[in-house]
Design a protein around this motif. Structure first.
Motif, PDB file in Angstrom:
ATOM      1  N   UNK A   1       0.818  -1.219   0.000  1.00  0.00           N
ATOM      2  CA  UNK A   1       0.000   0.000   0.000  1.00  0.00           C
ATOM      3  C   UNK A   1       0.849   1.264   0.000  1.00  0.00           C
ATOM      4  N   UNK A   2       2.170   1.103   0.241  1.00  0.00           N
ATOM      5  CA  UNK A   2       3.126   2.214   0.203  1.00  0.00           C
ATOM      6  C   UNK A   2       2.708   3.343   1.132  1.00  0.00           C
ATOM      7  N   UNK A   3       2.290   2.981   2.317  1.00  0.00           N
ATOM      8  CA  UNK A   3       1.874   3.973   3.312  1.00  0.00           C
ATOM      9  C   UNK A   3       2.719   3.826   4.573  1.00  0.00           C
ATOM     10  N   UNK A   4       3.028   4.977   5.158  1.00  0.00           N
ATOM     11  CA  UNK A   4       3.755   5.021   6.419  1.00  0.00           C
ATOM     12  C   UNK A   4       2.765   5.135   7.563  1.00  0.00           C
ATOM     13  N   UNK A   5       2.958   4.316   8.581  1.00  0.00           N
ATOM     14  CA  UNK A   5       2.134   4.386   9.793  1.00  0.00           C
ATOM     15  C   UNK A   5       3.032   4.714  10.975  1.00  0.00           C
ATOM     16  N   UNK A   6       2.420   5.237  12.008  1.00  0.00           N
ATOM     17  CA  UNK A   6       3.231   5.563  13.181  1.00  0.00           C
ATOM     18  C   UNK A   6       2.342   5.658  14.409  1.00  0.00           C
ATOM     19  N   UNK A   7       2.987   5.646  15.558  1.00  0.00           N
ATOM     20  CA  UNK A   7       2.297   5.837  16.829  1.00  0.00           C
ATOM     21  C   UNK A   7       3.278   6.473  17.801  1.00  0.00           C
ATOM     22  N   UNK A   8       2.781   7.390  18.623  1.00  0.00           N
ATOM     23  CA  UNK A   8       3.586   7.977  19.677  1.00  0.00           C
ATOM     24  C   UNK A   8       2.677   8.215  20.871  1.00  0.00           C
ATOM     25  N   UNK A   9       3.158   7.895  22.059  1.00  0.00           N
ATOM     26  CA  UNK A   9       2.345   8.062  23.260  1.00  0.00           C
ATOM     27  C   UNK A   9       3.243   8.478  24.415  1.00  0.00           C
ATOM     28  N   UNK A  10       2.615   9.139  25.373  1.00  0.00           N
ATOM     29  CA  UNK A  10       3.307   9.561  26.591  1.00  0.00           C
ATOM     30  C   UNK A  10       2.406   9.265  27.774  1.00  0.00           C
ATOM     31  N   UNK A  11       2.996   8.763  28.856  1.00  0.00           N
ATOM     32  CA  UNK A  11       2.234   8.413  30.051  1.00  0.00           C
ATOM     33  C   UNK A  11       2.888   9.055  31.269  1.00  0.00           C
ATOM     34  N   UNK A  12       2.047   9.695  32.108  1.00  0.00           N
ATOM     35  CA  UNK A  12       2.534  10.348  33.318  1.00  0.00           C
ATOM     36  C   UNK A  12       1.848   9.737  34.535  1.00  0.00           C
ATOM     37  N   UNK A  13       2.626   9.427  35.531  1.00  0.00           N
ATOM     38  CA  UNK A  13       2.064   8.987  36.809  1.00  0.00           C
ATOM     39  C   UNK A  13       1.610  10.201  37.603  1.00  0.00           C
ATOM     40  N   UNK A  14       0.406  10.131  38.196  1.00  0.00           N
ATOM     41  CA  UNK A  14      -0.160  11.259  38.923  1.00  0.00           C
ATOM     42  C   UNK A  14      -0.163  11.063  40.439  1.00  0.00           C
ATOM     43  N   UNK A  15       0.338   9.932  40.897  1.00  0.00           N
ATOM     44  CA  UNK A  15       0.306   9.683  42.349  1.00  0.00           C
ATOM     45  C   UNK A  15       1.699   9.584  42.963  1.00  0.00           C
ATOM     46  N   UNK A  16       2.702  10.011  42.213  1.00  0.00           N
ATOM     47  CA  UNK A  16       4.056   9.985  42.745  1.00  0.00           C
ATOM     48  C   UNK A  16       4.680   8.614  42.764  1.00  0.00           C
ATOM     49  N   UNK A  17       3.990   7.591  42.263  1.00  0.00           N
ATOM     50  CA  UNK A  17       4.515   6.230  42.240  1.00  0.00           C
ATOM     51  C   UNK A  17       5.073   5.892  40.862  1.00  0.00           C
ATOM     52  N   UNK A  18       5.833   4.823  40.824  1.00  0.00           N
ATOM     53  CA  UNK A  18       6.266   4.276  39.551  1.00  0.00           C
ATOM     54  C   UNK A  18       5.048   3.818  38.757  1.00  0.00           C
ATOM     55  N   UNK A  19       5.125   3.931  37.428  1.00  0.00           N
ATOM     56  CA  UNK A  19       4.028   3.467  36.575  1.00  0.00           C
ATOM     57  C   UNK A  19       3.835   1.955  36.665  1.00  0.00           C
ATOM     58  N   UNK A  20       4.834   1.257  37.155  1.00  0.00           N
ATOM     59  CA  UNK A  20       4.724  -0.193  37.309  1.00  0.00           C
ATOM     60  C   UNK A  20       4.232  -0.596  38.690  1.00  0.00           C
ATOM     61  N   UNK A  21       3.928   0.369  39.519  1.00  0.00           N
ATOM     62  CA  UNK A  21       3.524   0.073  40.894  1.00  0.00           C
ATOM     63  C   UNK A  21       2.017   0.258  41.039  1.00  0.00           C
ATOM     64  N   UNK A  22       1.403  -0.657  41.752  1.00  0.00           N
ATOM     65  CA  UNK A  22      -0.030  -0.574  42.023  1.00  0.00           C
ATOM     66  C   UNK A  22      -0.274  -0.030  43.429  1.00  0.00           C
TER      67      UNK A  22
END
Length: 847
Positions: free
Chosen positions: A505-526
């Motif tokens: 199809x000769x088309x370029x695709x892409x994705x970009x994302x950003x994630x911020x933790x709002x509780x002062x914890x690591x994003x991997x922490x529950x």
């Protein structure tokens, strides 16, 4: 269970290329016979002299042992009989039989006749004894109190098992031989092991009988492991799931994600054979030694000994049990549970000692495995002390107190019920230092690449490698390269993205994302609280939804039938996620999506008008209630660990025409309910119910519910595996998924087949729905037409008139990793390009 496999593999794969397979294993089998009666003898101890390696004979008097740590002598012993010792030869496979004689035989003339009796429950004193234990277990259990509370100290340890001299001499370890100073010997099998992970927990447990509630308040946690490569909290959750608290008084015992029948369950006499060994004294208390063994050695049941008070209380004072070598349980060489109880002054029997040891081995006939140990200690019991209702309120059984993971050394020194051993203290030093060795880092980077699919470059990781190359009928060959920030960059902020290009199809695709933790914890922490922003230009096959799998995974490129209708889309998405506690979580999101047809798909009307694209702008909210849910947390998503508790999810979204260029007015409501039912001894059943309703008129088919379909050869749990992409749409529907996992209940009873360890699976999937007249182009003119093929034949349908149904019969645990299903489609068989049946494959890691 992919992440579960990753946790074990990250430790195990370090050693796999380094192992030598030249060491000799000894496989010994045989039978023990009574010298007088010539009958086989059950429950005889057979051990290597000078080693903690042994077993007991079964009801046929047979035993088997496989080890590389054998001594040169093997001993058979049984109370009231003379011990017999035999030499162990050098051959790999040996048969050693024993004939043991009773002690103190002074008869001058003995005539013995008779025949071996078949085991029966009727008129069996051992069965009568266990029935008394079952009758009295409610009065002997600690749940007999209205209230109780106690302090709990738990230690969980993982170690590399079977550390041989040959292993130590490997060139890889030349620069850090010091780690072998921390090697110890396991009591369960006598093998040397090297600890690599240790987790301690101090907690306070409160129990209330009416209304029933039990809460464990986590006061402190302390874990040491390879934190740069493995999520310690995620490992902790996995450990908690594998090593759940074992209560011998429960009918079912959940262990290693499976349910075992307790030897004092109400149905125990039907599952086990019991045999009274003798009476003895334990801590000045006279007890009866009652041996037990599963009738079918492949079933999920235990073998071992119960020590029961020799009085009218019939209380269990100790249990020492293992699993049979023939059990249909994966990756476990050995497993041992020891529980000791003591009677309180107020009656009831309390934990005195609680220990679980598991010898894991991911690959058969390899030298090195993983040893897992869990020990729990208890003190400060208090009874019938009423506490404020707030202590028992809430849904969660386990509550983490603020700062539990940041306790200092003074807290641990004062709170530990049992102090750390010298070796346990050394784990902190060894694990921390080895992570700074360049050779170790290089090896772990390779492990991350092989298992997780990412290659680490300082603050960034490139991957996943299994999506670098894929293909489909519309895009042709598709190349993709992606990257994300690592934990070294930030624990509270991540950037992630990729570029992809299709050569057809000769088309370029892409994705970009950003994630911020709002509780002062690591994003991997529950618990989690974060906001995420994403911009994506991509494709998807309508109805193709893969759970925790990238849709452009190379292996999913192989598809059956015609798959030439695709959607190109550009999406802007903003999402807020928060875990509120007590099982509640919410997601609030805004999503703006512009969709363009691709391949042979057209946005066409009955007057031959065509649209180039359609745009929707939805604001939505999701409420999820999952009591006592735990996860393994990955970098990009977290995987729920399924338990007995139900999961409810309610979602609502609204799109308003004109806002952010939206072309349509509509709203969507969706309800999903999931529940696992444990049905020991016949396995477990998963049930999932889903219902949705779309409100609005003149809604085109891409914005309706496109039912989840699967045209790959991989079996997908939450998709219809013989439904074609975009075959069915609805604006209101009901669906039911049901899957019964028998865990080998039938195969275990078939000679020869039971040795394969296969497990039976029966599945049902059905969906019934409709498209209301105001959204149905077959009824209302002026609407976007349903898709058709190149000959003008409709290929997308509604479910009015009859539901879509498919069933499958599967065999799981093939070679321990694979599941194969025969799938049969039972309705809508006249639709074009339909596959009525087929074979589907799934990779599945289970114990």
């Amino acid at each position: 269970m992919k992440r579960l496999l990753y946790i074990f593999s990250c430790t195990f794969m370090i050693l796999l290329p380094l192992q030598g397979f030249s060491q000799k294993y000894v496989n010994i089998k045989g039978r023990v016979i009574d010298a007088r009666t010539k009958e086989p003898m059950p429950f005889v101890n057979v051990v290597f002299i000078g080693k903690n390696i042994g077993t007991i004979t079964d009801y046929n008097g047979d035993y088997s042992l496989s080890t590389q740590w054998a001594s040169n002598q093997l001993q058979a012993s049984f109370i009231g009989y003379k011990r017999e010792v035999k030499a162990v030869g050098d051959a790999r496979n040996q048969t050693i039989n024993f004939i043991i004689e009773p002690e103190n035989i002074n008869l001058t003339e003995v005539l013995i006749t008779g025949q071996r009796k078949r085991y029966r429950n009727r008129d069996n004193p051992a069965v009568e004894l266990i029935k008394k234990v079952i009758e009295n277990k409610d009065s002997n259990s600690r749940e007999t109190f209205d209230y109780y509370e106690f302090d709990k100290h738990e230690k969980v340890e993982f170690a590399l098992n079977n550390i041989t001299d040959e292993f130590r001499s490997k060139k890889f370890f030349k620069k850090f031989q010091y780690v072998f100073n921390f090697v110890d010997t396991a009591e369960i099998n006598g093998k040397p092991y090297l600890p690599v992970f240790l987790k301690e927990t101090l907690s306070k447990v409160y129990y209330r009988k009416e209304p029933k509630a039990q809460k464990e308040y986590i006061l402190g946690t302390n874990a040491i492991g390879f934190h740069d490569y493995i999520d310690n909290e995620g490992v902790g959750f996995i450990i908690d799931n594998l090593y759940q608290d074992i209560n011998i008084y429960s009918s079912n015992i959940t262990l290693l994600t499976n349910q075992f029948i307790s030897p004092i369950s109400s149905i125990a006499p039907l599952i086990y054979k019991f045999h009274i060994i003798d009476t003895l004294a334990i801590d000045s208390l006279r007890v009866i030694n009652l041996a037990f063994q599963p009738r079918n050695k492949a079933d999920f049941a235990f073998m071992g000994n119960l020590y029961i008070t020799d009085d009218d209380r019939y209380a269990v004072t100790k249990v020492d049990m293992r699993v049979s070598e023939d059990i249909n349980l994966n990756f476990v060489n050995d497993l041992r549970i020891i529980q000791e109880f003591e009677e309180s002054e107020s009656g009831g029997w309390l934990y005195k000692r609680n220990e679980l040891v598991v010898d894991f081995n991911l690959i058969n006939n390899t030298n090195t495995g993983i040893l897992g140990k869990k020990k729990a200690f208890y003190n400060n019991y208090a009874f019938n002390m009423s506490r404020p209702d707030s202590i028992y309120s809430g849904i969660e059984h386990t509550i983490k107190t603020i700062g539990h993971a940041q306790r200092g050394s003074s807290f641990w020194e004062a709170g530990r019920i049992e102090k750390l051993t010298e070796q346990e203290q050394n784990i902190f030093v060894m694990v921390d230092s080895i992570q700074h060795v360049p050779a170790f880092k290089r090896t772990m980077d390779l492990v991350m690449l092989a298992v997780a699919g990412y290659w680490k470059f300082g603050n960034f990781e490139v991957g996943p490698v299994n999506t670098f190359y894929s293909f489909n009928d519309v895009e042709g060959f598709r190349l993709k390269v992606g990257a994300r920030t690592s934990q070294n960059f930030s624990e509270r902020f991540t950037l992630e993205g990729y570029l992809s290009y299709g050569f057809k199809d000769e088309r370029l695709k892409h994705s970009v994302s950003a994630t911020w933790s709002l509780n002062g914890r690591s994003l991997k922490e529950n618990p989690q609280h974060f906001i995420k922003a994403m911009h994506q230009v991509e494709t998807n096959f309508p109805g193709m939804e893969m759970q925790f799998i990238n849709e452009d995974n190379f292996l999913l490129s192989f598809k059956r039938g015609v798959a030439d209708k695709i959607l190109y889309y550009e999406m802007y998405k903003l999402e807020h996620h928060r875990d509120w506690g007590n099982g509640f979580s919410t997601i609030i999101n805004f999503k703006n999506v512009t969709q363009t047809p691709g391949g042979t798909l057209l946005f066409q009307f009955n007057d031959d008008r065509k649209l180039n694209d359609i745009t929707s702008s939805e604001i939505g909210a999701t409420l999820r209630f999952a009591p006592n849910e735990k996860y393994y947390q990955g970098m990009s998503y977290r995987i729920p660990i399924i338990s007995k508790y139900p999961i409810f999810q309610l979602s609502y979204s609204q799109s308003v025409k004109g806002y952010f260029n939206a072309d349509y007015n509509f709203s969507k409501l969706n309800l999903n309910i999931f529940k696992r039912f444990y049905l020991s001894p016949i396995g477990f059943m998963d049930l999932q119910f889903e219902s949705s309703k779309i409100f609005g008129s003149n809604i085109p088919f891409p914005l309706l519910t496109v039912h989840r379909a699967n045209q790959t050869y991989s079996y997908q749990l939450l998709s219809y595996n013989l439904m074609n992409f975009l075959e069915f749409v609805s604006d209101q529907h009901l669906s039911l998924f049901a899957e019964q996992n028998f865990n080998g209940f039938f195969f275990n009873k078939i000679p020869l087949i039971k040795r394969l360890g296969w497990r039976e699976i029966l599945s049902f999937k059905g969906v019934y729905g409709s498209v209301t007249d105001k959204n149905n182009p077959n009824v209302t003119t002026g609407l976007m037409q349903f898709p058709s093929d190149n000959f003008g034949n409709t290929t997308t349908y509604t479910l009015e008139g009859k539901p879509y149904i498919e069933m499958s019969l599967g065999v799981g645990n093939i070679l321990k990793f694979f599941r194969v299903d025969y799938v049969q489609r039972l309705s809508h068989l006249d639709n074009p390009n339909v596959t009525q049946n087929g074979i589907r494959l799934r990779f599945k890691f289970d114990f």
